[in-house]
Design an enzyme around this catalytic site. Structure first.
Site, PDB file in Angstrom:
ATOM      1  N   SER A   8       0.844  -1.194   0.000  1.00 55.99           N
ATOM      2  CA  SER A   8       0.000   0.000   0.000  1.00 55.99           C
ATOM      3  C   SER A   8       0.874   1.238   0.000  1.00 55.99           C
ATOM      4  O   SER A   8       1.796   1.345   0.810  1.00 55.99           O
ATOM      5  CB  SER A   8      -0.916  -0.001   1.235  1.00 55.99           C
ATOM      6  OG  SER A   8      -1.769   1.124   1.231  1.00 55.99           O
ATOM      7  N   CYS A   9       0.591   2.172  -0.917  1.00 57.95           N
ATOM      8  CA  CYS A   9       1.327   3.441  -0.975  1.00 57.95           C
ATOM      9  C   CYS A   9       0.333   4.588  -0.810  1.00 57.95           C
ATOM     10  O   CYS A   9      -0.883   4.377  -0.856  1.00 57.95           O
ATOM     11  CB  CYS A   9       2.091   3.560  -2.292  1.00 57.95           C
ATOM     12  SG  CYS A   9       1.038   3.788  -3.750  1.00 57.95           S
TER      13      CYS A   9
END
Length: 504
Positions: A8-9
């Site tokens: 996840s960014c």
């Protein structure tokens, strides 16, 4: 080994999926099975209970808070950044395998002894402790990731309303004076369309979305720190920050305060009879009061003064100072290609946009478009300096760069960071400085070349992009001519550049 991972960014676009593919390829190369959950902008397909139960270890490659982390309780866990997963997926996989091998339950299961497995102690979590700085960055990026959709939607709606209804549309909707003409404003919201037209509707919708930027930022910073119980005090603190003029700085402080207060309240031990109402009544009540009181009485005033000073400073920038600011923000946009430093510069641009300073946002977006464009141009001009996968990535980078998706440069940076990153920093700085020098403005916080109609001095803006693209291309080509030993394109390990990895 059977492994599971979550990536996840902050924006949930390119980094999230590139990290997932890098982990999948590294696990396959090492002879292991892995299932990856990508918590991206389009949502996530959760790992199944069976996949998690069968997993020997867990890998978290995330720059924001991982949702529903409690599902993995008791599993050996390795934590790293998205950037590390892209650049060193094999290292993360090796750490996960090592953690699984040292976990008693996992070792017993692999030995195939059900009796031994029943008597061993539970698998311990090998979660590498993040430093305070890493945790702080993760909390802030969580807030930014949830805020960005409001920025994009609200900003573009407002910009379109100006295009269709003229610069006076704000006065028409809200009332006030514009170029000597007094506007009474819309009498009632139900009459908005009849009195202000379609442009008025666009402006009102965009303004409402924009009004939520700071509360959403604060609420989800607190969410990153204290989970769902942090949202209420965070949002309330953000609303107060807006009301007292503390702006984005106030939102950052309110979110951190809300998270800290909520975490403290969660540590209080209470009788079992009271425990049931703590998360739904007691903690929200006390945290909202505490954060609201601190923002109104203690810290809000000083922060509002600082915010006002920052706004005045931005408004007063001209000449060399403006050009230097554009160069600095442009260099930040090109430094980590969508990472935390890039997001700080972008957040600064949106804060300036919210304060009606349109030149800073123009410089930020121009600089963010340049890295993919410059590297794509380099693959055309000097094809022999790039491998076949890099040339394929260059074909995709044209569209990504034009769409203001800086992550299109990541395949190049992952393969050759010491040459590529200086070139993207130089190109971004050149684009930002040129944009400020020619005085281009931008009313939309996203969209790339596709919002050219919303750009003031569009020819100067295109010049800034061309200058930055040329600088990036020139620097990277020159740097790649300086090679050491057998450092040829065919000798380097190549990152994946499949459409899933590079397309946003």
């Amino acid at each position: 080994m059977k492994l599971v991972a979550v990536t996840s960014c902050p924006t949930g676009i390119a980094h999230t999926y590139m990290a997932a593919e890098a982990l999948e390829q590294a696990a396959e190369a090492a002879g292991h099975e892995i299932s990856v959950e990508t918590q991206g902008a389009a949502g996530a397909t959760p790992l199944t209970e069976a996949q998690i139960a069968e997993a020997d270890a867990v890998v978290f490659a995330a720059d924001v808070d991982v949702r529903d982390k409690e599902r993995f309780a008791g599993k050996p866990t390795v934590t790293g950044s998205v950037k590390r997963a892209i650049n060193d997926a094999a290292g993360l996989i090796a750490e996960a395998v090592s953690s699984a091998e040292s976990a008693p339950t996992a070792g017993a299961a692999r030995a195939g002894s059900a009796a031994a497995s029943a008597t061993t102690t539970p698998a311990r979590t090998q979660n590498a402790a993040l430093s305070f700085g890493s945790q702080l960055r993760q909390w802030l990026m969580t807030g930014v990731s949830y805020m960005i959709p409001f920025v994009a939607a609200g900003g573009i709606l407002i910009a379109l309303s100006f295009v269709l209804g003229g610069a006076e549309i704000a006065a028409i909707v809200n009332g006030g004076t514009f170029q000597g003409t007094e506007y009474p404003g819309v009498s009632e919201l139900s009459n908005l369309f009849s009195e202000a037209g379609f442009a008025g509707v666009l402006f009102k919708l965009g303004a409402e979305a924009f009004s939520m930027l700071v509360p959403i930022l604060a609420g989800f910073i607190a969410f990153g720190m204290a989970d769902r119980m942090g949202i209420a005090p965070g949002v309330v603190g953000g609303l107060i920050a807006v009301a007292i003029g503390a702006g984005f700085l106030g939102g950052l402080v309110a979110g951190l305060l809300a998270g800290a207060v909520t975490l403290g309240l969660k540590q209080i031990k209470v009788p079992r009879g009271v425990a049931g109402i703590m998360p739904v009544v007691v903690i929200p009540l006390l945290s909202v009061f505490a954060v609201g009181f601190l923002m109104l009485v203690v810290v809000g005033g000083p922060i509002a003064t600082v915010q006002s000073g920052l706004t005045d400073w931005l408004s007063g920038l001209a000449g060399v100072n403006a050009i230097l600011l554009g160069a600095l923000l442009g260099a930040m946009m090109g430094f980590d290609l969508g990472g935390p430093v890039n997001k700080v510069a972008y957040l600064f641009g949106t804060a300036a946009l919210a304060s009606d300073n349109l030149t800073v946002m123009a410089a930020v977006m121009a600089a963010g478009m340049v890295p993919p464009l410059g590297l794509a141009l380099a693959t055309v001009i000097r094809r022999k300096l790039f491998t076949q996968p890099e040339r394929q990535a260059g074909e995709a980078a044209w569209l990504l760069g034009l769409s203001f998706i800086t992550e299109g440069a990541i395949p190049f940076a992952a393969a050759d960071p010491l040459r590529v990153i200086p070139s993207t920093v130089a190109g971004g700085a050149a684009a930002g400085a040129t944009s400020m020098a020619v005085g281009s403005t931008l009313m939309a916080p996203h969209g790339g070349i596709w919002v050219i109609g919303l750009i003031g001095n569009p020819f100067g803006y295109l010049l800034a992009i061309l200058v930055g693209t040329a600088v990036t291309c020139g620097v990277v080509v020159a740097a790649k001519h300086v090679r050491r030993g057998t450092d040829e394109p065919t000798a380097r390990a190549e990152p994946s550049t499949s459409p899933q990895a590079v397309a946003a």
